[in-house]
Motif scaffolding. Structure first.
Motif, PDB file in Angstrom:
ATOM      1  N   SER A  73      19.535  31.841 -26.067  1.00 45.96           N
ATOM      2  CA  SER A  73      19.104  33.227 -25.845  1.00 45.96           C
ATOM      3  C   SER A  73      17.799  33.319 -25.068  1.00 45.96           C
ATOM      4  CB  SER A  73      18.957  33.944 -27.193  1.00 45.96           C
ATOM      5  OG  SER A  73      20.191  33.976 -27.879  1.00 45.96           O
ATOM      6  N   TYR A  74      16.844  32.421 -25.363  1.00 46.29           N
ATOM      7  CA  TYR A  74      15.529  32.498 -24.741  1.00 46.29           C
ATOM      8  C   TYR A  74      15.176  31.255 -23.923  1.00 46.29           C
ATOM      9  CZ  TYR A  74      15.155  36.284 -28.105  1.00 46.29           C
ATOM     10  OH  TYR A  74      15.388  37.423 -28.826  1.00 46.29           O
TER      11      TYR A  74
ATOM     12  N   THR B  52      12.142  26.009 -29.549  1.00 50.90           N
ATOM     13  CA  THR B  52      11.877  27.029 -30.567  1.00 50.90           C
ATOM     14  C   THR B  52      10.736  27.937 -30.102  1.00 50.90           C
ATOM     15  OG1 THR B  52      10.109  25.993 -31.892  1.00 50.90           O
ATOM     16  CG2 THR B  52      12.343  25.213 -32.284  1.00 50.90           C
ATOM     17  N   SER B  53      10.534  29.012 -30.846  1.00 50.85           N
ATOM     18  CA  SER B  53       9.427  29.922 -30.570  1.00 50.85           C
ATOM     19  C   SER B  53       8.225  29.622 -31.457  1.00 50.85           C
ATOM     20  CB  SER B  53       9.884  31.370 -30.821  1.00 50.85           C
ATOM     21  OG  SER B  53      10.311  31.537 -32.167  1.00 50.85           O
TER      22      SER B  53
ATOM     23  N   ALA C 147      18.371  29.860 -33.080  1.00 51.22           N
ATOM     24  CA  ALA C 147      18.004  31.232 -32.738  1.00 51.22           C
ATOM     25  C   ALA C 147      17.446  31.342 -31.317  1.00 51.22           C
ATOM     26  CB  ALA C 147      16.986  31.756 -33.747  1.00 51.22           C
ATOM     27  N   TYR C 148      16.872  30.263 -30.825  1.00 55.98           N
ATOM     28  CA  TYR C 148      16.131  30.309 -29.554  1.00 55.98           C
ATOM     29  C   TYR C 148      16.966  29.893 -28.350  1.00 55.98           C
ATOM     30  CZ  TYR C 148      11.859  30.012 -26.714  1.00 55.98           C
ATOM     31  OH  TYR C 148      10.881  30.204 -25.759  1.00 55.98           O
ATOM     32  N   VAL C 149      17.873  28.946 -28.585  1.00 60.43           N
ATOM     33  CA  VAL C 149      18.701  28.409 -27.490  1.00 60.43           C
ATOM     34  C   VAL C 149      20.148  28.891 -27.694  1.00 60.43           C
ATOM     35  CG1 VAL C 149      19.525  26.300 -26.382  1.00 60.43           C
ATOM     36  CG2 VAL C 149      17.231  26.361 -27.394  1.00 60.43           C
TER      37      VAL C 149
ATOM     38  N   HIS D 201      15.529  27.642 -36.200  1.00 62.15           N
ATOM     39  CA  HIS D 201      14.761  28.210 -35.093  1.00 62.15           C
ATOM     40  C   HIS D 201      15.342  27.760 -33.750  1.00 62.15           C
ATOM     41  CE1 HIS D 201      11.355  30.590 -36.483  1.00 62.15           C
ATOM     42  NE2 HIS D 201      11.333  29.830 -37.571  1.00 62.15           N
ATOM     43  N   THR D 202      15.861  26.540 -33.699  1.00 57.12           N
ATOM     44  CA  THR D 202      16.502  26.063 -32.465  1.00 57.12           C
ATOM     45  C   THR D 202      17.758  26.871 -32.167  1.00 57.12           C
ATOM     46  OG1 THR D 202      15.681  23.828 -32.907  1.00 57.12           O
ATOM     47  CG2 THR D 202      17.453  24.046 -31.294  1.00 57.12           C
TER      48      THR D 202
END
Length: 432
Positions: A293-294, A332-333, A289-291, A286-287
């Motif tokens: 980008s978001y 994370t989200s 995927a999130y950093v 999740h990290t």
């Protein structure tokens, strides 16, 4: 069956991850009983939680992972190798065998059978004081409570009378604490560390089948704990909320059910649920995927965690907390709540701060942890009992489901605590 079928379709990253994990376990098994394998334990657990378990998850239930396999392992594999290399650096120069440290230790304790008993007694007193101590002093009290366990090591390696009675008492206390709180970590970690020292200090040769047996029992205990932890914890916390407490009978019923129906532990649905709870890769994924980008990279803010242990909270008002909420929210989200015990691990934190350069950070972090271990080992040549404080100093660094602040903070604070204990004893001319 699906796991076995999946092993034929591993990617190159997954094959390398399995190979590195097997190598870490082989190093642990070979060195068990020859060395104090704390660095090897950290390495093996890291491989289990961030490499081997995610490989299995990707094979049987890839929907449990937030990103594709290659995207995950292209960072986590080199990052883990860097961490392992850092942890191993000082171990490689500390000698192949630590047996002579225990020989010196036993000679030193030969005429000091009561030190451990006094430490266990002080630890017990601390337990009774705990409900009456203000929250601000809880961390200090926790350090003194650990004398209960370190004292057991003193007793085991001394010629204290009734040593096994005391050791059984402490194990019963650990079990009672687990029953009351529904928290299994303390019981598992300290028993594991005690076995490591028991084997390393054993003068008889420990053969490979015995080592494999101990490792297998340890893994079985971990799977058993995972299989009952959630069910029992929900029961215990619900009981506490209505004025009750834990229930030893209910816990023993759960354990008995798993042992009498051992096949349950290895049924695919049951095994998958245990894997999911072992899987630190979920949070790292999740990290990734999130950093960035978001959310942006933290650009080295993690370095503050290395000075945080020496700065009181009343001075640094927004000092990080020793839980996973801050990292989970920032990197994370995911939505988690107070009381959460998960985190993105030092490997996830390294990426959240430095991106792929986090591999270099993890190498240096491993060298730092390994360097503290080596320093204490060398100091124990003149102060043999320093050896017995290693579990207390490194217990917070064992698992990946934590963060750098917790792992390093626990190690640093315990190191300072031990130094003060020895200094005070020296002032009063009392040899411990």
């Amino acid at each position: 069956m699906l796991i076995l079928e999946g092993l034929y379709s591993l990617s190159i990253f997954e094959e390398a991850s399995v190979a590195i994990s097997l190598l870490a376990f082989m190093v642990l098994i070979v060195n068990l009983s020859k060395r104090i394998v704390i660095m090897e334990i950290i390495s093996a657990i890291a491989c289990l939680q961030v490499l081997l378990t995610p490989v299995l998850i990707y094979q049987i239930a890839p929907s449990y992972m937030p990103i594709q396999s290659d995207d995950y392992f292209s960072y986590v594999l080199p990052a883990t190798i860097s961490l392992l290399a850092g942890l191993a650096y000082f171990s490689l120069i500390s000698g192949k065998n630590h047996g002579h440290y225990f020989s010196d230790l036993k000679v030193y304790l030969n005429d000091k059978p009561d030190i451990g008993l006094w430490m266990v007694g002080l630890g017990i007193v601390t337990l009774f004081l705990e409900p009456f101590v203000p929250q601000v002093f809880k961390n200090i009290l926790f350090l003194f409570k650990s004398l209960l366990y370190t004292g057991c090591l003193y007793i085991y390696f001394s010629k204290a009378k009734y040593k096994f009675v005391v050791l059984v008492f402490v194990i019963i206390y650990l079990f009672f604490q687990t029953v009351q709180a529904g928290m299994f970590g303390e019981l598992v970690y300290w028993l594991m560390l005690f076995v490591i020292f028991m084997l390393a200090g054993n003068e008889r040769k420990v053969y490979l089948p015995t080592k494999i047996l101990f490792i297998s029992l340890g893994l079985f205990l971990a799977i058993l704990v995972q299989s009952i932890k959630l069910e029992y914890r929900l029961y215990a916390w619900r009981s506490v909320s209505v004025g009750g407490g834990g229930n030893a009978s209910f816990m023993l019923t759960l354990i008995s059910d798993r042992i009498n129906n051992i096949d349950k532990l290895f049924q695919e649905s049951f095994f998958l649920s245990a894997l999911v709870r072992f899987n630190e890769g979920f949070y790292i994924g999740h990290t990734l995927a999130y950093v960035p980008s978001y959310a942006p990279f933290a650009n080295g803010e993690i370095l503050n965690d290395f000075v945080a242990p020496v700065i009181p909270r009343f001075i640094w008002t927004d000092k990080p907390l020793a839980n996973g909420l801050a990292n989970i929210k920032r990197f994370t989200s995911l939505t988690l709540f107070e009381g959460n015990n998960f985190d993105i691990s030092p490997i996830g934190e390294a990426y959240g701060n430095f991106g792929y350069w986090g591999t270099l950070f993890l190498l240096l972090y491993g060298v730092l942890i390994g360097g503290v271990f080596y320093y204490i080992l060398k100091k124990s040549e003149n102060k043999p009992t320093l050896l017995l404080w290693l579990p207390k100093i490194f217990v917070s660094s064992l698992l990946m489901e934590s963060n750098v602040f917790t792992a390093w903070g626990g190690t640093f604070q315990s190191f300072i605590f031990v130094a003060l204990i020895f200094k005070v004893a020296e002032i009063f001319k009392y040899k411990i």
